[in-house]
Write an enzyme that holds these catalytic residues in place. Structure first.
Site, PDB file in Angstrom:
ATOM      1  N   LYS A  14      -2.630   0.499  -1.861  1.00  0.00           N
ATOM      2  CA  LYS A  14      -1.789   0.257  -1.386  1.00  0.00           C
ATOM      3  C   LYS A  14      -2.461   0.675   0.256  1.00  0.00           C
ATOM      4  O   LYS A  14      -2.413  -0.470   1.322  1.00  0.00           O
ATOM      5  CB  LYS A  14      -0.355   0.140  -1.145  1.00  0.00           C
ATOM      6  CG  LYS A  14       0.444  -0.787  -2.128  1.00  0.00           C
ATOM      7  CD  LYS A  14       1.914  -0.098  -2.377  1.00  0.00           C
ATOM      8  CE  LYS A  14       2.243   1.254  -2.537  1.00  0.00           C
ATOM      9  NZ  LYS A  14       2.229   1.483  -3.193  1.00  0.00           N
ATOM     10  N   ARG A  89      11.020  -0.326  -1.196  1.00  0.00           N
ATOM     11  CA  ARG A  89      10.338   0.684  -2.743  1.00  0.00           C
ATOM     12  C   ARG A  89      12.162   0.928  -3.269  1.00  0.00           C
ATOM     13  O   ARG A  89      12.415   0.939  -4.421  1.00  0.00           O
ATOM     14  CB  ARG A  89      10.417   1.873  -2.352  1.00  0.00           C
ATOM     15  CG  ARG A  89       9.338   2.520  -2.629  1.00  0.00           C
ATOM     16  CD  ARG A  89       8.757   3.991  -2.285  1.00  0.00           C
ATOM     17  NE  ARG A  89       7.569   4.145  -3.597  1.00  0.00           N
ATOM     18  CZ  ARG A  89       6.602   4.681  -1.927  1.00  0.00           C
ATOM     19  NH1 ARG A  89       5.925   4.037  -1.322  1.00  0.00           N
ATOM     20  NH2 ARG A  89       5.400   5.134  -3.106  1.00  0.00           N
ATOM     21  N   ARG A 128      -7.755  10.616  -6.557  1.00  0.00           N
ATOM     22  CA  ARG A 128      -7.088  11.490  -5.429  1.00  0.00           C
ATOM     23  C   ARG A 128      -7.040  12.740  -5.460  1.00  0.00           C
ATOM     24  O   ARG A 128      -7.264  13.535  -4.029  1.00  0.00           O
ATOM     25  CB  ARG A 128      -6.206  10.640  -5.043  1.00  0.00           C
ATOM     26  CG  ARG A 128      -6.652  10.636  -3.319  1.00  0.00           C
ATOM     27  CD  ARG A 128      -5.376   9.685  -2.191  1.00  0.00           C
ATOM     28  NE  ARG A 128      -4.560   9.380  -3.524  1.00  0.00           N
ATOM     29  CZ  ARG A 128      -3.192   8.544  -3.742  1.00  0.00           C
ATOM     30  NH1 ARG A 128      -3.339   7.280  -1.927  1.00  0.00           N
ATOM     31  NH2 ARG A 128      -1.910   8.867  -3.876  1.00  0.00           N
ATOM     32  N   ARG A 134      -3.448  16.156  -1.241  1.00  0.00           N
ATOM     33  CA  ARG A 134      -1.105  15.767  -1.390  1.00  0.00           C
ATOM     34  C   ARG A 134      -1.027  16.444  -2.354  1.00  0.00           C
ATOM     35  O   ARG A 134      -1.526  16.373  -4.182  1.00  0.00           O
ATOM     36  CB  ARG A 134      -1.751  14.130  -0.826  1.00  0.00           C
ATOM     37  CG  ARG A 134      -1.724  13.619   0.249  1.00  0.00           C
ATOM     38  CD  ARG A 134      -1.533  12.533  -0.669  1.00  0.00           C
ATOM     39  NE  ARG A 134      -0.423  11.563  -1.155  1.00  0.00           N
ATOM     40  CZ  ARG A 134      -0.117  10.077  -1.417  1.00  0.00           C
ATOM     41  NH1 ARG A 134      -0.693   9.168  -0.555  1.00  0.00           N
ATOM     42  NH2 ARG A 134       0.860  10.457  -1.946  1.00  0.00           N
ATOM     43  N   ARG A 146       6.676   9.226 -11.167  1.00  0.00           N
ATOM     44  CA  ARG A 146       6.608   8.524  -9.469  1.00  0.00           C
ATOM     45  C   ARG A 146       6.458   7.139 -10.231  1.00  0.00           C
ATOM     46  O   ARG A 146       7.148   6.115  -9.877  1.00  0.00           O
ATOM     47  CB  ARG A 146       5.163   8.476  -8.690  1.00  0.00           C
ATOM     48  CG  ARG A 146       5.153  10.060  -7.435  1.00  0.00           C
ATOM     49  CD  ARG A 146       3.992  10.848  -7.532  1.00  0.00           C
ATOM     50  NE  ARG A 146       3.479   9.444  -6.799  1.00  0.00           N
ATOM     51  CZ  ARG A 146       2.685  10.109  -6.224  1.00  0.00           C
ATOM     52  NH1 ARG A 146       1.694  10.928  -6.616  1.00  0.00           N
ATOM     53  NH2 ARG A 146       1.724   8.659  -4.898  1.00  0.00           N
TER      54      ARG A 146
HETATM   55  P1  B4P Z   1      -4.736   3.794  -2.872  1.00  0.00           P
HETATM   56  O1  B4P Z   1      -3.416   3.187  -4.437  1.00  0.00           O
HETATM   57  O2  B4P Z   1      -3.913   3.336  -2.080  1.00  0.00           O
HETATM   58  O3  B4P Z   1      -2.206   4.371  -2.909  1.00  0.00           O
HETATM   59  P2  B4P Z   1      -1.243   4.153  -2.280  1.00  0.00           P
HETATM   60  O4  B4P Z   1      -0.478   2.894  -3.112  1.00  0.00           O
HETATM   61  O5  B4P Z   1      -1.168   3.657  -1.410  1.00  0.00           O
HETATM   62  O6  B4P Z   1       0.359   5.043  -2.873  1.00  0.00           O
HETATM   63  P3  B4P Z   1       1.607   5.912  -3.005  1.00  0.00           P
HETATM   64  O7  B4P Z   1       2.055   4.845  -3.011  1.00  0.00           O
HETATM   65  O8  B4P Z   1       0.887   7.500  -3.776  1.00  0.00           O
HETATM   66  O9  B4P Z   1       1.626   6.438  -1.538  1.00  0.00           O
HETATM   67  P4  B4P Z   1       3.418   6.198  -0.785  1.00  0.00           P
HETATM   68  O10 B4P Z   1       1.907   7.206   0.138  1.00  0.00           O
HETATM   69  O11 B4P Z   1       3.902   5.218  -0.383  1.00  0.00           O
HETATM   70  O12 B4P Z   1      -4.709   4.761  -3.438  1.00  0.00           O
HETATM   71  C1  B4P Z   1      -5.032   5.586  -4.850  1.00  0.00           C
HETATM   72  C2  B4P Z   1      -5.962   6.158  -4.936  1.00  0.00           C
HETATM   73  O13 B4P Z   1      -7.022   5.244  -5.610  1.00  0.00           O
HETATM   74  C3  B4P Z   1      -7.458   6.566  -3.492  1.00  0.00           C
HETATM   75  O14 B4P Z   1      -7.817   7.085  -4.231  1.00  0.00           O
HETATM   76  C4  B4P Z   1      -8.220   4.859  -3.517  1.00  0.00           C
HETATM   77  O15 B4P Z   1      -9.741   5.201  -3.133  1.00  0.00           O
HETATM   78  C5  B4P Z   1      -8.211   4.673  -5.143  1.00  0.00           C
HETATM   79  N1  B4P Z   1      -8.155   3.066  -4.988  1.00  0.00           N
HETATM   80  C6  B4P Z   1      -8.023   2.572  -4.352  1.00  0.00           C
HETATM   81  N2  B4P Z   1      -8.246   0.862  -4.810  1.00  0.00           N
HETATM   82  C7  B4P Z   1      -9.486   1.084  -5.759  1.00  0.00           C
HETATM   83  C8  B4P Z   1      -9.737   0.706  -6.372  1.00  0.00           C
HETATM   84  N3  B4P Z   1      -9.939  -1.483  -6.076  1.00  0.00           N
HETATM   85  N4  B4P Z   1     -10.494   1.041  -7.684  1.00  0.00           N
HETATM   86  C9  B4P Z   1     -10.486   2.160  -7.818  1.00  0.00           C
HETATM   87  N5  B4P Z   1     -10.024   3.008  -6.837  1.00  0.00           N
HETATM   88  C10 B4P Z   1      -9.406   2.587  -5.698  1.00  0.00           C
HETATM   89  O16 B4P Z   1       4.397   7.323  -1.257  1.00  0.00           O
HETATM   90  C11 B4P Z   1       4.054   8.444  -1.390  1.00  0.00           C
HETATM   91  C12 B4P Z   1       5.568   9.468  -1.807  1.00  0.00           C
HETATM   92  O17 B4P Z   1       6.239   9.063  -0.590  1.00  0.00           O
HETATM   93  C13 B4P Z   1       6.542   8.839  -2.992  1.00  0.00           C
HETATM   94  O18 B4P Z   1       6.928   9.013  -3.798  1.00  0.00           O
HETATM   95  C14 B4P Z   1       8.301   8.670  -2.176  1.00  0.00           C
HETATM   96  O19 B4P Z   1       8.579  10.542  -2.498  1.00  0.00           O
HETATM   97  C15 B4P Z   1       8.082   9.282  -0.752  1.00  0.00           C
HETATM   98  N6  B4P Z   1       7.777   7.580   0.023  1.00  0.00           N
HETATM   99  C16 B4P Z   1       7.005   6.589   0.139  1.00  0.00           C
HETATM  100  N7  B4P Z   1       7.812   5.564   1.238  1.00  0.00           N
HETATM  101  C17 B4P Z   1       8.888   6.100   0.449  1.00  0.00           C
HETATM  102  C18 B4P Z   1      10.283   4.684   0.469  1.00  0.00           C
HETATM  103  N8  B4P Z   1      10.207   3.667   0.576  1.00  0.00           N
HETATM  104  N9  B4P Z   1      10.740   5.496   0.095  1.00  0.00           N
HETATM  105  C19 B4P Z   1      11.450   6.369  -0.493  1.00  0.00           C
HETATM  106  N10 B4P Z   1      10.655   7.388  -0.892  1.00  0.00           N
HETATM  107  C20 B4P Z   1       9.177   7.350  -0.509  1.00  0.00           C
END
Ligand code: B4P
Length: 191
Positions: A14, A89, A128, A134, A146
């Protein structure tokens, strides 16, 4: 105004795809994860509360994230659209978002759901964690917590938007550019 939700489990890409979508469409990026990490970095009371929840792999309370999104919408009255990343979420968050957007006479245009296998997610997040600093990415137990939280509380958000025919599933494995191309085609077909 065209508003998009980028949906998927932790590690599904994302944040990665958001960067490309912002550069291409000039939309305003609203990531609740980023907003929460900014509160943590500033050491605010909200940040301190959020950190203890996030470090267990759990979701921050609905009222906290809904409040953050409501303020962010107010601060950006003239943007061409919003890209919601990691929000909503829970169904309560989705219902609150629909009401906030209705007040602005707009709505969600499409929910783009990235599908990625669980083992790929764990591998990406551990990888990551080596460089991101993180705390929620370094421990496999927290990463799996998670993913369980996602299955228990967040998958229902896709069902909620499916009743309005707004959900499109996108294969989230492959190169970042290939996945972006799939997202772009869906958005351009609906704008
Ligand atoms: P991404 O995949 O980009 O990470 P994300 O989905 O944005 O992450 P996440 O869900 O953890 O984060 P959030 O901040 O929302 O990247 C992951 C890795 O994959 C990277 O290293 C990237 O380089 C790699 N990658 C990406 N694409 C790739 C591909 N095609 N091939 C190979 N590798 C690839 O949430 C964090 C925390 O915040 C949650 O656990 C929760 O506690 C809280 N939170 C956030 N929003 C909330 C909400 N709305 N309600 C309640 N809690 C919330």
């Amino acid at each position: 105004m065209f508003n998009v939700i980028l949906f998927g489990p932790p590690g599904s890409g994302k944040g990665t795809q958001s960067e490309k979508l912002i550069a291409h469409y000039g939309v305003k990026h609203l990531s609740t994860g980023d907003l929460l990490r900014s509160e943590i970095a500033q050491g605010t009371p909200l940040g301190l509360e959020a950190k203890s929840v996030m470090d267990k792999g759990q979701l921050v309370p609905d009222e906290v994230v809904i409040g953050m999104i409501s303020s962010a919408l107010e601060r950006n009255p003239t943007v061409p659209g919003f890209l919601f990343d990691g929000f909503p979420r829970t169904v309560a968050q989705a219902e609150a978002l629909d009401k906030l957007l209705a007040l602005k006479h707009t709505e969600i245009g499409v929910v783009l759901a990235l599908d990625v296998s669980e083992e790929e997610l764990v591998g990406r997040l551990l990888n990551r964690g080596k460089t991101s600093g993180r705390s929620d990415d370094t421990n496999e137990e927290i990463i799996r917590a998670r993913i369980i939280e996602y299955k228990n509380k967040t998958t229902t958000v896709a069902q909620y938007y499916a009743q309005f025919n707004k959900v499109v599933h996108i294969a989230g494995e492959g190169s970042v550019d290939e996945i972006f191309e799939s997202l772009r085609i869906e958005i351009d077909g609906r704008k």
